[in-house]
Design a protein around this motif. Structure first.
Motif, PDB file in Angstrom:
ATOM      1  N   ALA A 131       0.825  -1.204   0.000  1.00 18.60           N
ATOM      2  CA  ALA A 131       0.000   0.000   0.000  1.00 18.60           C
ATOM      3  C   ALA A 131       0.859   1.254   0.000  1.00 18.60           C
ATOM      4  O   ALA A 131       2.049   1.214   0.337  1.00 18.60           O
ATOM      5  N   GLN A 132       0.250   2.360  -0.389  1.00 22.90           N
ATOM      6  CA  GLN A 132       0.867   3.681  -0.310  1.00 22.90           C
ATOM      7  C   GLN A 132      -0.150   4.641   0.283  1.00 22.90           C
ATOM      8  O   GLN A 132      -1.354   4.365   0.284  1.00 22.90           O
ATOM      9  N   ASN A 133       0.356   5.772   0.786  1.00 18.18           N
ATOM     10  CA  ASN A 133      -0.581   6.799   1.228  1.00 18.18           C
ATOM     11  C   ASN A 133      -0.604   7.948   0.230  1.00 18.18           C
ATOM     12  O   ASN A 133       0.096   7.919  -0.783  1.00 18.18           O
ATOM     13  N   TYR A 134      -1.418   8.944   0.519  1.00 14.50           N
ATOM     14  CA  TYR A 134      -1.517  10.108  -0.357  1.00 14.50           C
ATOM     15  C   TYR A 134      -0.487  11.169   0.011  1.00 14.50           C
ATOM     16  O   TYR A 134      -0.553  12.299  -0.456  1.00 14.50           O
ATOM     17  N   GLY A 135       0.461  10.768   0.811  1.00 14.52           N
ATOM     18  CA  GLY A 135       1.472  11.691   1.285  1.00 14.52           C
ATOM     19  C   GLY A 135       1.275  11.991   2.750  1.00 14.52           C
ATOM     20  O   GLY A 135       0.245  11.665   3.347  1.00 14.52           O
ATOM     21  N   GLN A 136       2.279  12.609   3.350  1.00 17.81           N
ATOM     22  CA  GLN A 136       2.169  13.055   4.726  1.00 17.81           C
ATOM     23  C   GLN A 136       1.444  14.403   4.756  1.00 17.81           C
ATOM     24  O   GLN A 136       1.567  15.207   3.821  1.00 17.81           O
ATOM     25  N   ALA A 137       0.726  14.649   5.838  1.00 11.19           N
ATOM     26  CA  ALA A 137       0.065  15.944   6.000  1.00 11.19           C
ATOM     27  C   ALA A 137       0.994  16.893   6.744  1.00 11.19           C
ATOM     28  O   ALA A 137       1.523  16.546   7.799  1.00 11.19           O
ATOM     29  N   LEU A 138       1.213  18.071   6.183  1.00 12.06           N
ATOM     30  CA  LEU A 138       1.958  19.111   6.882  1.00 12.06           C
ATOM     31  C   LEU A 138       0.972  19.810   7.805  1.00 12.06           C
ATOM     32  O   LEU A 138       0.045  20.489   7.348  1.00 12.06           O
ATOM     33  N   VAL A 139       1.151  19.613   9.110  1.00 16.58           N
ATOM     34  CA  VAL A 139       0.236  20.208  10.081  1.00 16.58           C
ATOM     35  C   VAL A 139       0.979  21.162  11.006  1.00 16.58           C
ATOM     36  O   VAL A 139       2.173  20.976  11.294  1.00 16.58           O
ATOM     37  N   ILE A 140       0.262  22.189  11.458  1.00 15.88           N
ATOM     38  CA  ILE A 140       0.817  23.187  12.371  1.00 15.88           C
ATOM     39  C   ILE A 140      -0.211  23.472  13.470  1.00 15.88           C
ATOM     40  O   ILE A 140      -1.407  23.226  13.281  1.00 15.88           O
ATOM     41  N   PRO A 141       0.214  24.000  14.613  1.00 14.79           N
ATOM     42  CA  PRO A 141      -0.753  24.402  15.638  1.00 14.79           C
ATOM     43  C   PRO A 141      -1.613  25.549  15.121  1.00 14.79           C
ATOM     44  O   PRO A 141      -1.144  26.385  14.332  1.00 14.79           O
ATOM     45  N   THR A 142      -2.848  25.603  15.545  1.00 15.11           N
ATOM     46  CA  THR A 142      -3.723  26.685  15.084  1.00 15.11           C
ATOM     47  C   THR A 142      -3.263  28.046  15.601  1.00 15.11           C
ATOM     48  O   THR A 142      -3.676  29.078  15.073  1.00 15.11           O
ATOM     49  N   SER A 143      -2.398  28.044  16.610  1.00 13.09           N
ATOM     50  CA  SER A 143      -1.886  29.304  17.149  1.00 13.09           C
ATOM     51  C   SER A 143      -0.827  29.938  16.258  1.00 13.09           C
ATOM     52  O   SER A 143      -0.535  31.138  16.373  1.00 13.09           O
ATOM     53  N   LEU A 144      -0.245  29.152  15.333  1.00  7.66           N
ATOM     54  CA  LEU A 144       0.778  29.690  14.434  1.00  7.66           C
ATOM     55  C   LEU A 144       0.098  30.523  13.343  1.00  7.66           C
ATOM     56  O   LEU A 144      -0.822  30.042  12.689  1.00  7.66           O
ATOM     57  N   PRO A 145       0.535  31.760  13.124  1.00 10.97           N
ATOM     58  CA  PRO A 145      -0.144  32.647  12.168  1.00 10.97           C
ATOM     59  C   PRO A 145       0.191  32.345  10.712  1.00 10.97           C
ATOM     60  O   PRO A 145       0.830  33.141  10.016  1.00 10.97           O
ATOM     61  N   ALA A 146      -0.256  31.195  10.245  1.00 10.50           N
ATOM     62  CA  ALA A 146      -0.071  30.813   8.840  1.00 10.50           C
ATOM     63  C   ALA A 146      -1.273  29.991   8.416  1.00 10.50           C
ATOM     64  O   ALA A 146      -1.586  28.971   9.035  1.00 10.50           O
ATOM     65  N   ASN A 147      -1.950  30.425   7.384  1.00  6.30           N
ATOM     66  CA  ASN A 147      -3.150  29.734   6.908  1.00  6.30           C
ATOM     67  C   ASN A 147      -2.900  28.888   5.669  1.00  6.30           C
ATOM     68  O   ASN A 147      -3.790  28.159   5.234  1.00  6.30           O
ATOM     69  N   ASN A 148      -1.705  28.995   5.100  1.00  5.05           N
ATOM     70  CA  ASN A 148      -1.365  28.215   3.920  1.00  5.05           C
ATOM     71  C   ASN A 148       0.147  28.078   3.840  1.00  5.05           C
ATOM     72  O   ASN A 148       0.895  28.664   4.656  1.00  5.05           O
ATOM     73  N   VAL A 149       0.628  27.326   2.867  1.00  4.81           N
ATOM     74  CA  VAL A 149       2.063  27.071   2.733  1.00  4.81           C
ATOM     75  C   VAL A 149       2.836  28.353   2.451  1.00  4.81           C
ATOM     76  O   VAL A 149       3.912  28.584   3.017  1.00  4.81           O
TER      77      VAL A 149
END
Length: 334
Positions: A131-149
């Motif tokens: 099996a393979q996955n669709y990739g790893q998810a890049l996740v950040i805390p919601t407190s970090l002021p970034a809404n996109n890459v």
């Protein structure tokens, strides 16, 4: 660091390793049991219970057990990022009754460590890419002021060395994508080492570390609960479980395609008739509608690569991982 070459080769580049993969299939062969399987089979998963390889094996084992007519027992042997359990499996009899099921870390972790007790290519019989996955998810805390890459990259460039990413181990699926991300975006982000994913998640949720590349099956529950923000997936296809999360390429980072894969091995020298029978059971399992449904819910899809092709694939991945380990700035562990 040649980022374009790295992302092209790390998970599937076609390098000239055919002879190496073939040797792994034939060395030290043992006589096949004509009645295989005539007793229960155990599968060594060299990571803790509840992790992705453990989960996948427990999804497919009931179907494989039905096909083979014997029970399949999952045995977790964690330690040293998978090195302990894998080294153990490499030395047991190659009679088909002991399997290894693990991730791309099978080839990605050894180059980051000295004195590894096995060769991930030569010391195993390669059964199938499962099996393979669709990739790893890049996740950040919601407190970090970034809404996109783009905003995350801007934040990193504004304060070089201030942001941090969590790594659950050198050569793991949390480490490699992060280093590729840094190189492609030309950002200075500090690596913070952890012993495992559970420890990372605690610090990530509290904001003590800024970003983490994690499997979608772990990310989704925290994203849906509003505790983490998913910015992108490292594969080249969106996953319907997180339909609003773009791929890295869609987020503005071209040629970024890094996925995690999961495979099945036996010790080197396993008889071909047994290998073929196990591969056939893998094929039937991953085509089962219930398995397909469970895989999709976890952000996975079945592959079923034949033994000969999988042997070449593993050899290619091992060579690519070694090149990547040499190119990255982290020190090799003792």
């Amino acid at each position: 660091m040649q980022v374009k070459a790295i992302t092209r080769t790390i998970f599937g580049a076609l390098l000239a390793c055919t002879a190496l993969g073939t040797a792994a299939q034939t060395a030290g062969a043992v006589k096949a049991d004509p009645n295989f399987p005539s007793k229960p089979i155990r599968v060594v998963v060299p990571s803790p219970p509840g992790g992705p390889p453990d989960l996948i094996m427990r999804i497919i084992s009931p179907k494989m057990s039905s096909v083979l007519g014997q029970s399949i027992i999952v045995e977790n042997k964690p330690g040293a990022g998978g090195l302990v359990g894998t080294a153990y499996l490499a030395k047991v009899p190659a009679d088909g009754y002991s399997w290894l099921f693990t991730t791309a870390s099978h080839v990605n972790i050894p180059p980051f460590h000295k004195n590894v007790a096995y060769d991930p290519v030569k010391d195993f019989t390669h059964v199938s890419l499962v099996a393979q996955n669709y990739g790893q998810a890049l996740v950040i805390p919601t407190s970090l002021p970034a809404n996109n890459v783009s905003e995350l990259v801007a934040l990193a460039k504004k304060s070089p060395g201030k942001l941090s990413y969590a790594s659950a181990g050198l050569g793991t699926a949390s480490h490699i994508p992060a280093e590729v991300f840094k190189a492609k975006t030309q950002t200075d982000i500090l690596m913070v080492p952890y012993k495992g994913v559970a420890e990372v998640m605690s610090d990530l949720l509290s904001g003590r570390v800024d970003m983490f590349f994690v499997g979608t099956q772990i990310a989704i529950k925290h994203v849906e609960a509003g505790k983490l923000r998913a910015l992108a997936l490292t594969g080249n296809t969106r996953w319907k479980g997180l339909p609003n999360v773009p791929t890295m390429q869609e987020a503005g980072i071209p040629n970024f395609d890094v996925v995690n894969w999961f495979g099945l091995w036996l010790p080197a020298g396993a008889p071909k008739p047994i290998v073929d029978k196990i591969y056939d059971a893998v094929q039937q399992a991953i085509k089962d509608p219930d398995v397909i449904k469970q895989f999709e819910a976890q952000g996975l899809y079945g592959v079923g690569m034949p033994p000969a092709d999988f042997a070449k694939f593993v050899a290619q991945e091992a060579q690519a991982a070694t090149a990547i380990a040499k190119s990255l700035p982290q020190e090799v562990s003792k």
